[in-house]
Design a protein around this motif. Sequence first.
Motif, PDB file in Angstrom:
ATOM      1  N   CYS A 130      24.749  12.479 -41.956  1.00  0.00           N
ATOM      2  CA  CYS A 130      23.441  11.929 -41.588  1.00  0.00           C
ATOM      3  C   CYS A 130      22.899  12.525 -40.294  1.00  0.00           C
ATOM      4  O   CYS A 130      21.946  11.993 -39.706  1.00  0.00           O
ATOM      5  N   GLN A 167      25.870   6.139 -39.296  1.00  0.00           N
ATOM      6  CA  GLN A 167      24.719   6.761 -39.956  1.00  0.00           C
ATOM      7  C   GLN A 167      23.505   6.738 -39.049  1.00  0.00           C
ATOM      8  O   GLN A 167      22.761   7.724 -38.952  1.00  0.00           O
ATOM      9  N   TRP A 197      30.191  10.062 -42.394  1.00  0.00           N
ATOM     10  CA  TRP A 197      28.805   9.604 -42.529  1.00  0.00           C
ATOM     11  C   TRP A 197      27.966  10.101 -41.357  1.00  0.00           C
ATOM     12  O   TRP A 197      26.813  10.500 -41.536  1.00  0.00           O
ATOM     13  N   LYS A 236      23.240   3.777 -55.116  1.00  0.00           N
ATOM     14  CA  LYS A 236      23.884   5.084 -54.998  1.00  0.00           C
ATOM     15  C   LYS A 236      24.195   5.437 -53.557  1.00  0.00           C
ATOM     16  O   LYS A 236      24.587   6.551 -53.247  1.00  0.00           O
ATOM     17  N   HIS A 237      24.004   4.492 -52.689  1.00  0.00           N
ATOM     18  CA  HIS A 237      24.227   4.758 -51.261  1.00  0.00           C
ATOM     19  C   HIS A 237      25.268   3.819 -50.668  1.00  0.00           C
ATOM     20  O   HIS A 237      26.314   4.252 -50.235  1.00  0.00           O
ATOM     21  N   GLN A 249      31.476   5.118 -52.649  1.00  0.00           N
ATOM     22  CA  GLN A 249      30.686   6.094 -53.395  1.00  0.00           C
ATOM     23  C   GLN A 249      31.131   7.525 -53.120  1.00  0.00           C
ATOM     24  O   GLN A 249      31.412   8.298 -54.027  1.00  0.00           O
ATOM     25  N   TRP A 250      31.225   7.877 -51.838  1.00  0.00           N
ATOM     26  CA  TRP A 250      31.515   9.260 -51.453  1.00  0.00           C
ATOM     27  C   TRP A 250      32.932   9.438 -50.930  1.00  0.00           C
ATOM     28  O   TRP A 250      33.341  10.573 -50.663  1.00  0.00           O
TER      29      TRP A 250
END
Length: 443
Positions: free
Chosen positions: A430, A395, A426, A382-383, A418-419
Amino acid sequence: MAALPAKPDLGQLRKRAKDLARAESVKLSEAQFRIAREHGFPSWPKLQAYVRRSAEGVQHAYHADTEYYGERALGLLASADDGTPSARAAFDRHRQPLTREGARTVVAREHGFTSWRGLREHVKTLAGSGEPFARAYGLVEARDVDGLAAIVDEFPELVHAVGTNGNDLLGMAGATCDERLSRVLLERGADPARGNAHGWTPLHQAAYSNLPLLADLLLDAGAPLDVSSRGDGGTPLVVALFWGNRTVAERLARQGKAPRNLRVAAGLGDAELLDELVRPNGTLAPAAGAHREFYRPHSGFPFWRPSGDLAEIRDEALSWAARNDRTEALRTLAARGADLDADVYRGTALTWAAAQGKVAAVRTLLELGAEVNRVGTFGGPKHGVGITALHLAAQGDHLDVLEVLIAAGADLDARDGQWRSTPEGWAEACDSPAARELLARAR
């Protein structure tokens, strides 16, 4: 305040309550209540319940969030799927299938409850229960060294007690990165060799968190180096190398007992062992792929099964050299057939080097021909989906790595799968403000 015996006994407590009632001319119930309160319990029944569970040797609940135990059940299931003997044994002990519901039943029964519902009801009352293990866990989380020492002196059995999935206070203390807590527990008899349900020992935790002082403390106390967690070959040294934690890895390597396979040779930069395991024509010695069943440090990483494929063994070793900044090992492996852009398990060599801030490895890989904009995976499912090295450097706020990647033509507008976010996004998500500013200036 009187300490409970190292092995609390209900008979002794009842006798003490009767003696107190006679001496103070109070009702027995009042004497019992006083003794319970003296030890931090809200009532005599709560104290009795704790003593019974301690005598039965069951696991102690310590986290007040009921969802926490569901996550621990899934983690136990993942470890059993990985073939970890202690995790498999828990399912066998309670005759449960390797399923989500089976794992929940195992976790409940290991705590002394017949059902998942029973464990959840117990956890709901944990905050006000006075449970010593839960209180000690809270002190560990708060990094309260004096408080931890006091409660362990009051309840000596705590250094030998275990919580959910076999986690003890010494293992929990290592996760705080405060060596003083571990010293308190070791001085009072905590076992540095004991692993949890995953086979994870305090030394594994020191390796995971790159804590050389804790590693030294544990080694001096007799912590074993050759215990595997989450699969054959998952020793503390291998855990350190997985994350590129060179400081601890080099300390552990000096003690010996390392799996002598190709990824360990690459991670340590051991040129002699590399030559022994991978020949100039790229063929491998049989030992190159041995003891590789460990592939993830926790269940946040997805399931995988290492194979005996020669290319996979070479390419995996390349990423282990990269994450540990072993530039000569990178050159050796590349010259002997390793694929610079292979994504063997959750990351190419370049993405691992970027994520760990290993700028020398990043430069070397790019010089050797690694694709700066290679899209791949990293970490949990999921990352790290459809990410580039630039995302991971952003990140981690690794500015020197960002500069090298940008100079090599890294795509500032690349979006992860994913995003759908850019490296700059990012950096913002983060909390890496310096990286975000550098990326903005590069446009």
